[in-house]
Design a protein around this motif. Structure first.
Motif, PDB file in Angstrom:
ATOM      1  N   GLY A  37     -93.603 -47.766 -11.292  1.00  0.00           N
ATOM      2  CA  GLY A  37     -94.399 -46.407 -11.346  1.00  0.00           C
ATOM      3  C   GLY A  37     -93.960 -45.529 -12.387  1.00  0.00           C
ATOM      4  O   GLY A  37     -94.793 -44.877 -13.425  1.00  0.00           O
ATOM      5  N   TYR A  38     -92.454 -45.374 -12.737  1.00  0.00           N
ATOM      6  CA  TYR A  38     -92.015 -44.566 -13.477  1.00  0.00           C
ATOM      7  C   TYR A  38     -92.230 -44.899 -14.962  1.00  0.00           C
ATOM      8  O   TYR A  38     -92.755 -44.153 -15.962  1.00  0.00           O
ATOM      9  CB  TYR A  38     -90.406 -44.481 -13.171  1.00  0.00           C
ATOM     10  N   LEU A  39     -92.355 -46.321 -15.318  1.00  0.00           N
ATOM     11  CA  LEU A  39     -92.685 -47.001 -16.412  1.00  0.00           C
ATOM     12  C   LEU A  39     -93.928 -46.743 -16.692  1.00  0.00           C
ATOM     13  O   LEU A  39     -94.243 -46.217 -18.225  1.00  0.00           O
ATOM     14  CB  LEU A  39     -92.156 -48.535 -16.554  1.00  0.00           C
ATOM     15  N   GLU A  40     -94.884 -46.895 -15.911  1.00  0.00           N
ATOM     16  CA  GLU A  40     -96.300 -46.784 -16.078  1.00  0.00           C
ATOM     17  C   GLU A  40     -96.474 -45.190 -16.466  1.00  0.00           C
ATOM     18  O   GLU A  40     -97.240 -44.800 -17.404  1.00  0.00           O
ATOM     19  CB  GLU A  40     -97.130 -46.857 -14.652  1.00  0.00           C
ATOM     20  N   LYS A  41     -95.921 -44.209 -15.947  1.00  0.00           N
ATOM     21  CA  LYS A  41     -96.098 -42.693 -16.468  1.00  0.00           C
ATOM     22  C   LYS A  41     -95.639 -42.634 -17.941  1.00  0.00           C
ATOM     23  O   LYS A  41     -96.447 -41.853 -18.692  1.00  0.00           O
ATOM     24  CB  LYS A  41     -95.194 -42.013 -15.673  1.00  0.00           C
ATOM     25  N   ILE A  42     -94.508 -43.377 -18.279  1.00  0.00           N
ATOM     26  CA  ILE A  42     -94.096 -43.172 -19.698  1.00  0.00           C
ATOM     27  C   ILE A  42     -94.979 -43.715 -20.592  1.00  0.00           C
ATOM     28  O   ILE A  42     -95.476 -43.316 -21.667  1.00  0.00           O
ATOM     29  CB  ILE A  42     -92.589 -43.747 -19.827  1.00  0.00           C
ATOM     30  N   GLU A  43     -95.651 -44.927 -20.087  1.00  0.00           N
ATOM     31  CA  GLU A  43     -96.317 -45.676 -21.073  1.00  0.00           C
ATOM     32  C   GLU A  43     -98.043 -44.885 -21.187  1.00  0.00           C
ATOM     33  O   GLU A  43     -98.396 -44.941 -22.369  1.00  0.00           O
ATOM     34  CB  GLU A  43     -96.816 -47.083 -20.415  1.00  0.00           C
ATOM     35  N   GLN A  44     -98.255 -44.004 -20.189  1.00  0.00           N
ATOM     36  CA  GLN A  44     -99.373 -43.354 -20.285  1.00  0.00           C
ATOM     37  C   GLN A  44     -98.960 -42.248 -21.390  1.00  0.00           C
ATOM     38  O   GLN A  44    -100.126 -41.953 -22.338  1.00  0.00           O
ATOM     39  CB  GLN A  44     -99.637 -42.566 -19.016  1.00  0.00           C
ATOM     40  N   ILE A  45     -98.029 -41.533 -21.235  1.00  0.00           N
ATOM     41  CA  ILE A  45     -97.559 -40.673 -22.352  1.00  0.00           C
ATOM     42  C   ILE A  45     -97.770 -41.310 -23.519  1.00  0.00           C
ATOM     43  O   ILE A  45     -98.239 -40.553 -24.926  1.00  0.00           O
ATOM     44  CB  ILE A  45     -96.520 -39.807 -22.021  1.00  0.00           C
ATOM     45  N   ILE A  46     -97.034 -42.380 -23.842  1.00  0.00           N
ATOM     46  CA  ILE A  46     -97.007 -43.121 -25.119  1.00  0.00           C
ATOM     47  C   ILE A  46     -98.433 -43.101 -25.716  1.00  0.00           C
ATOM     48  O   ILE A  46     -98.882 -42.938 -26.854  1.00  0.00           O
ATOM     49  CB  ILE A  46     -96.317 -44.451 -24.872  1.00  0.00           C
ATOM     50  N   ALA A  47     -99.116 -43.887 -24.804  1.00  0.00           N
ATOM     51  CA  ALA A  47    -100.657 -43.975 -25.313  1.00  0.00           C
ATOM     52  C   ALA A  47    -101.434 -42.701 -25.925  1.00  0.00           C
ATOM     53  O   ALA A  47    -101.976 -42.613 -26.850  1.00  0.00           O
ATOM     54  CB  ALA A  47    -101.509 -44.768 -24.384  1.00  0.00           C
ATOM     55  N   LEU A  48    -101.350 -41.709 -24.916  1.00  0.00           N
ATOM     56  CA  LEU A  48    -101.878 -40.337 -25.269  1.00  0.00           C
ATOM     57  C   LEU A  48    -101.473 -40.013 -26.565  1.00  0.00           C
ATOM     58  O   LEU A  48    -102.088 -39.415 -27.496  1.00  0.00           O
ATOM     59  CB  LEU A  48    -101.210 -39.381 -24.213  1.00  0.00           C
ATOM     60  N   LYS A  49     -99.947 -40.003 -26.907  1.00  0.00           N
ATOM     61  CA  LYS A  49     -99.331 -39.363 -28.131  1.00  0.00           C
ATOM     62  C   LYS A  49     -99.571 -40.447 -29.395  1.00  0.00           C
ATOM     63  O   LYS A  49     -99.607 -39.847 -30.543  1.00  0.00           O
ATOM     64  CB  LYS A  49     -97.873 -39.033 -28.081  1.00  0.00           C
ATOM     65  N   LYS A  50     -99.851 -41.823 -29.101  1.00  0.00           N
ATOM     66  CA  LYS A  50    -100.309 -42.411 -30.158  1.00  0.00           C
ATOM     67  C   LYS A  50    -101.680 -42.170 -30.557  1.00  0.00           C
ATOM     68  O   LYS A  50    -101.955 -42.431 -31.914  1.00  0.00           O
ATOM     69  CB  LYS A  50    -100.228 -44.194 -29.507  1.00  0.00           C
ATOM     70  N   ASN A  51    -102.518 -41.926 -29.744  1.00  0.00           N
ATOM     71  CA  ASN A  51    -103.605 -41.379 -30.053  1.00  0.00           C
ATOM     72  C   ASN A  51    -103.941 -40.355 -31.280  1.00  0.00           C
ATOM     73  O   ASN A  51    -104.690 -39.952 -31.815  1.00  0.00           O
ATOM     74  CB  ASN A  51    -104.610 -40.793 -28.924  1.00  0.00           C
ATOM     75  N   LEU A  52    -102.688 -39.578 -31.129  1.00  0.00           N
ATOM     76  CA  LEU A  52    -102.669 -38.476 -32.349  1.00  0.00           C
ATOM     77  C   LEU A  52    -102.423 -38.879 -33.518  1.00  0.00           C
ATOM     78  O   LEU A  52    -102.423 -38.101 -34.714  1.00  0.00           O
ATOM     79  CB  LEU A  52    -101.802 -37.465 -31.681  1.00  0.00           C
TER      80      LEU A  52
END
Ligand code: PA5
Length: 421
Positions: A37-52
């Motif tokens: 669950g913790y890793l998923e949360k990090i991966e979500q933010i990674i995806a979000l910030k990669k979009n920038l």
């Protein structure tokens, strides 16, 4: 070794049982390895910030908040990352060295002026480290200057949930990643501290954590000769008891220099302690040094082979052979150095490393050798986790708390007083 293994048995059990207790104990860092669950949360933010589509990532943090990331980053991508990866350059803003930070600020501003995005990841478990907060303010001000309306999109804060930085980030609306309370700075590389920036630069986080988990498995065996973490701790401890108060990590790869620096902090802060024993101050600690082969054979080898018998060495070498580059066999070079013509640099390195180990044995200088099969995420994760467990075992053997750093507070307190004037 068997006696030390026996002594370690209850601590091995505690490490073994730590996973079932989650984050509620001092071994909490081990729970990061299986927390999906913790890793998923990090991966979500990674995806979000990669979009920038950022072209620069600035990691603002110091000590346990950046050394582990730097170690993995350099081990996997080599020392020339920014030259070979212009699409996402990475800078580490740690010290408050004005010249150094100004250089990064200039590089960041140049990206912003070209219309590119930069991402600032501020990492501080306590949220109040002077260096980190000072540097963060500088980079935040730069973002505000160039993107006054949406600067907050370009900031990720990684910190403890109870910290003042968390409160500020929440108020500002920055993306937030939590460092679980009982995960200490120098044991936090597999938390968001390391995983977010490493994920941003494309490190396979799954493999990294798999490797780390493999180290946990091999470091909780009851049989000391099968338990790599305990075996390593026992060798270092036995050497220390015999007067070898310096521990040199001698890495035979330029890409592993930062790994050496990470381990230096891990050992120094975990074991260097002063405590009161019946009103007598007792000082404990093993002094870690870092050497790079073959470079340091030409700087410190004389001391190591001829000087005081106060060192135990851990060699770390790559078990990978590269065909290229290969010496071209120029006729005019044949008489300069014997028997290197036509050979690959890898095989010359292997011969030098073999020679060094023989010289250490002949000079009766104790050492162990860790062979890394490959410099990939799995094996680097495995080695780092192995070393963190080794440190927990060493703390137990030396009867110190390997998770705190009370004396570091001394300089922080004095600094704050000086700044207040
Ligand atoms: O290992 C540690 O706990 C320390 O080295 C810290 O990581 C370092 O002092 C930085 O602290 P913080 O992450 O709170 O800014």
């Amino acid at each position: 070794l068997l006696a030390i293994g026996k002594k370690l048995a209850p601590e091995i059990d505690r490490v073994k049982n730590a996973l079932s207790q989650g984050y509620e104990n001092q071994y909490a860092s081990l729970s990061l390895l299986t927390d999906k669950g913790y890793l998923e949360k990090i991966e979500q933010i990674i995806a979000l910030k990669k979009n920038l589509n950022p072209t620069m990532l600035i990691i603002v943090g110091i000590g346990g908040s950046n050394l582990g990331t730097m170690a993995i980053h350099q081990a996997l991508y080599g020392p020339f990352y920014n030259e070979t990866h212009p699409e996402l350059k990475v800078y580490y803003a740690d010290s408050t060295d004005a010249e150094y930070i100004q250089h990064i600020l200039n590089a960041a501003e140049s990206q912003l002026k070209q219309g590119n995005a930069i991402l600032v990841n501020v990492i501080s478990k306590s949220g109040t480290t002077t260096e980190t907060i000072a540097n963060f303010e500088l980079f935040l001000a730069l973002l505000i200057k160039h993107a006054p309306k949406n600067y907050k999109e370009f900031v990720v804060a990684t910190t403890d949930k109870d910290s003042k930085l968390w409160a500020l980030a929440e108020k500002e609306g920055f993306a937030l990643l939590e460092v679980p309370k009982n995960v200490g700075g120098r044991y936090s590389v597999f938390s968001a501290v390391g995983l977010f920036p490493l994920g941003m630069i494309g490190v396979n986080l799954f493999e990294l954590l798999e490797g780390a988990y493999a180290a946990l498995v091999t470091s909780t065996s009851d049989e000391i000769h099968d338990n790599l973490g305990a075996l390593s701790a026992a060798l270092i401890f036995a050497s220390y008891q015999n007067g070898l108060i310096i521990n040199d990590t001698f890495l035979f790869s330029n890409s592993l220099r930062n790994l050496g620096d990470w381990y230096r902090q891990l050992m120094a802060e975990s074991l260097g302690k002063e405590y009161d024993l019946q009103e007598n101050k007792v000082n404990v600690g093993i002094t870690p040094t870092v050497s790079i082969g073959t470079i340091d054979l030409h700087s410190v080898a004389q001391l190591y082979l001829g000087g005081p018998r106060d060192k135990f060495t851990t060699f770390i070498a790559l078990n990978e052979n590269f065909e290229e580059p290969k010496l071209p066999n120029l006729p005019s070079f044949a008489t300069l150095v014997e028997a290197i013509q036509g050979k690959s640099l890898s095989s010359i390195m292997a011969a030098i490393f073999g020679g060094v180990q023989k010289a250490y044995a002949q000079a009766d200088r104790p050492f162990m050798t860790v062979w890394l099969p490959k410099k990939n995420a799995f094996y680097i994760g495995q080695l780092m986790q192995l070393k963190m467990i080794e440190m927990m075992y060493l703390g137990f053997l030396l009867e110190v708390n390997p998770f705190d750093q009370p004396q570091v507070e001394l300089y922080k307190k004095e600094t704050r007083a000086l700044l207040r004037g």
